[in-house]
Design an enzyme around this catalytic site. Structure first.
Site, PDB file in Angstrom:
ATOM      1  N   SER A  12       1.236  -1.406   0.157  1.00  0.00           N
ATOM      2  CA  SER A  12       0.203   0.124   0.285  1.00  0.00           C
ATOM      3  C   SER A  12       0.498   1.418   0.209  1.00  0.00           C
ATOM      4  O   SER A  12       1.398   1.467   0.293  1.00  0.00           O
ATOM      5  CB  SER A  12      -0.975  -0.349   1.510  1.00  0.00           C
TER       6      SER A  12
ATOM      7  N   HIS B 143      -1.148  -0.995  -3.994  1.00  0.00           N
ATOM      8  CA  HIS B 143      -2.373  -1.371  -3.471  1.00  0.00           C
ATOM      9  C   HIS B 143      -2.329   0.364  -3.760  1.00  0.00           C
ATOM     10  O   HIS B 143      -1.799   1.385  -2.925  1.00  0.00           O
ATOM     11  CB  HIS B 143      -2.666  -1.933  -1.904  1.00  0.00           C
TER      12      HIS B 143
ATOM     13  N   ASP C 119      -4.604   3.279  -1.758  1.00  0.00           N
ATOM     14  CA  ASP C 119      -5.737   3.597  -1.104  1.00  0.00           C
ATOM     15  C   ASP C 119      -6.209   5.412  -1.170  1.00  0.00           C
ATOM     16  O   ASP C 119      -5.437   6.005  -0.834  1.00  0.00           O
ATOM     17  CB  ASP C 119      -5.483   4.061   0.397  1.00  0.00           C
TER      18      ASP C 119
ATOM     19  N   MET D  57      -8.976   8.162  -0.968  1.00  0.00           N
ATOM     20  CA  MET D  57      -9.823   8.640   0.710  1.00  0.00           C
ATOM     21  C   MET D  57     -10.717  10.359   0.266  1.00  0.00           C
ATOM     22  O   MET D  57      -9.091  10.624  -0.411  1.00  0.00           O
ATOM     23  CB  MET D  57      -8.839   9.356   1.585  1.00  0.00           C
TER      24      MET D  57
ATOM     25  N   HIS E  95      -8.240   0.958  -4.273  1.00  0.00           N
ATOM     26  CA  HIS E  95      -9.235   0.803  -2.721  1.00  0.00           C
ATOM     27  C   HIS E  95      -9.513   2.390  -3.201  1.00  0.00           C
ATOM     28  O   HIS E  95      -9.332   2.859  -2.404  1.00  0.00           O
ATOM     29  CB  HIS E  95      -8.376   0.045  -1.803  1.00  0.00           C
TER      30      HIS E  95
ATOM     31  N   MET F 282     -12.277   4.661  -0.755  1.00  0.00           N
ATOM     32  CA  MET F 282     -12.673   4.060   0.283  1.00  0.00           C
ATOM     33  C   MET F 282     -13.387   5.923  -0.157  1.00  0.00           C
ATOM     34  O   MET F 282     -12.914   6.789   1.066  1.00  0.00           O
ATOM     35  CB  MET F 282     -11.706   4.519   1.329  1.00  0.00           C
TER      36      MET F 282
ATOM     37  N   MET G  58     -11.563  -5.499   5.771  1.00  0.00           N
ATOM     38  CA  MET G  58     -11.020  -4.636   6.484  1.00  0.00           C
ATOM     39  C   MET G  58     -10.425  -5.066   7.696  1.00  0.00           C
ATOM     40  O   MET G  58     -11.247  -5.942   7.938  1.00  0.00           O
ATOM     41  CB  MET G  58     -11.303  -3.180   6.910  1.00  0.00           C
TER      42      MET G  58
ATOM     43  N   ASP H 200      -6.460  -6.008   4.369  1.00  0.00           N
ATOM     44  CA  ASP H 200      -5.881  -4.934   4.420  1.00  0.00           C
ATOM     45  C   ASP H 200      -6.338  -4.208   5.736  1.00  0.00           C
ATOM     46  O   ASP H 200      -7.029  -4.671   6.630  1.00  0.00           O
ATOM     47  CB  ASP H 200      -6.880  -3.774   3.759  1.00  0.00           C
TER      48      ASP H 200
HETATM   49  C1  DX5 Z   1      -6.308   2.090   5.352  1.00  0.00           C
HETATM   50  C2  DX5 Z   1      -5.719   1.568   4.287  1.00  0.00           C
HETATM   51  C3  DX5 Z   1      -4.887   0.635   3.927  1.00  0.00           C
HETATM   52  C4  DX5 Z   1      -3.814   0.900   4.888  1.00  0.00           C
HETATM   53  C5  DX5 Z   1      -3.006  -0.217   5.178  1.00  0.00           C
HETATM   54  O1  DX5 Z   1      -8.023   2.560   5.007  1.00  0.00           O
HETATM   55  O2  DX5 Z   1      -6.863   0.958   3.273  1.00  0.00           O
HETATM   56  O3  DX5 Z   1      -4.585  -0.208   3.249  1.00  0.00           O
HETATM   57  O4  DX5 Z   1      -2.263   1.365   4.160  1.00  0.00           O
HETATM   58  O5  DX5 Z   1      -1.680   0.251   5.850  1.00  0.00           O
HETATM   59  P1  DX5 Z   1      -0.696  -0.811   7.087  1.00  0.00           P
HETATM   60  O6  DX5 Z   1      -0.456  -2.269   5.905  1.00  0.00           O
HETATM   61  O7  DX5 Z   1      -0.130  -0.266   7.884  1.00  0.00           O
HETATM   62  O8  DX5 Z   1      -1.998  -1.455   7.823  1.00  0.00           O
HETATM   63 ZN    ZN Z   2      -6.579   0.009   1.284  1.00  0.00          ZN
END
Ligand code: DX5
Ligand code: ZN
Length: 218
Positions: A7, A32, A34, A36, A65, A67, A136, A174
């Site tokens: 990620s 990955h 993310d 947001m 991903h 969010m 998650m 994740d």
């Molecule tokens: C959180 C993200 C994850 C995050 C995971 O909302 O979806 O992908 O980057 O990070 P680690 O592996 O550090 O928990």
């Molecule tokens: Zn993620």
């Protein structure tokens, strides 16, 4: 089979292209990403223009991903930017079926994700239409949180649901994945490990990725 999807949330954003190239070179098959929007989760990260700018830095499979509240509206922009899989949340205030159809029409793989408090049952109505379920194991929004071991029964339940469907649907997990937790989710039926801090905060990316794979005995 186990796939590591580092990620980039945990990477050095000032050198994003180099970071993506480095994990790809270190053996990551997936990246990955993310996204947001400050509405679905209390954090803001990046949009399609950033995805487009990192696309030339590797041939890795782009695992996006979302969010965000409105995945239907943004799916096409992420496709144009280079996404290959788009995963969005069942909890988002959107029409889940319509969003799945839209992502498939764009020629992409589609995943749906469940937050920790959402039960496995929420996935059931869509199991015949999707390619992946993202479970998650932290509250979405931030990297570096502790793994929630109480999510393991949910992973097993979703695995059973997939087996019953007879379809080829991957489980991705994740949040808080490290060599200490990877084997637990792997044993429960996970194929794809998202790893932020455990890869990007490591000195040696190749060792970090290999350690995750080896922890699963694969
Ligand atoms: C959180 C993200 C994850 C995050 C995971 O909302 O979806 O992908 O980057 O990070 P680690 O592996 O550090 O928990
Ligand atoms: Zn993620």
């Amino acid at each position: 089979m186990v796939i590591v999807s580092p990620s980039i949330l945990a990477s050095d954003f000032s050198r994003l292209g180099e970071e993506v190239a480095a994990v790809y070179k270190a053996g990551a098959e997936w990246i990955h990403i993310d996204v947001m929007d400050g509405h679905f989760v209390p954090n803001i990260t990046l949009g399609p223009d950033i995805v487009k700018s990192i696309r030339p830095h590797s041939d890795a499979f782009f695992d996006v991903h979302l969010m965000i509240d409105d995945p239907l509206f943004y799916a096409e922009s992420f496709k144009k930017a280079g996404a290959e899989l788009i995963t969005f949340h069942v909890e988002a205030p959107c029409d889940v079926k319509e969003t799945i159809s839209k992502i498939k029409e764009l020629g992409l793989k589609v995943g749906i994700s469940v937050k920790p408090k959402t039960p496995a049952d929420a996935v059931k109505p869509y199991i015949n239409d999707i390619d992946l379920v993202l479970v998650m194991t932290v509250e979405p929004g931030f990297g570096g949180q502790a793994f929630m071991a109480d999510m393991l029964p949910k992973i097993r339940e979703i695995k059973e649901m997939i087996n019953e469907s007879g379809r080829d649907v991957l489980i991705e997990v994740d949040g808080g994945i490290s060599p200490q937790t990877a084997d637990l989710v792997y044993e429960a039926g996970t194929e794809v490990l998202v790893a932020g801090s455990s890869v990007f905060r490591a000195e040696d990316y190749k060792k970090a990725i290999d350690d995750l794979i080896n922890a699963c005995g694969k």
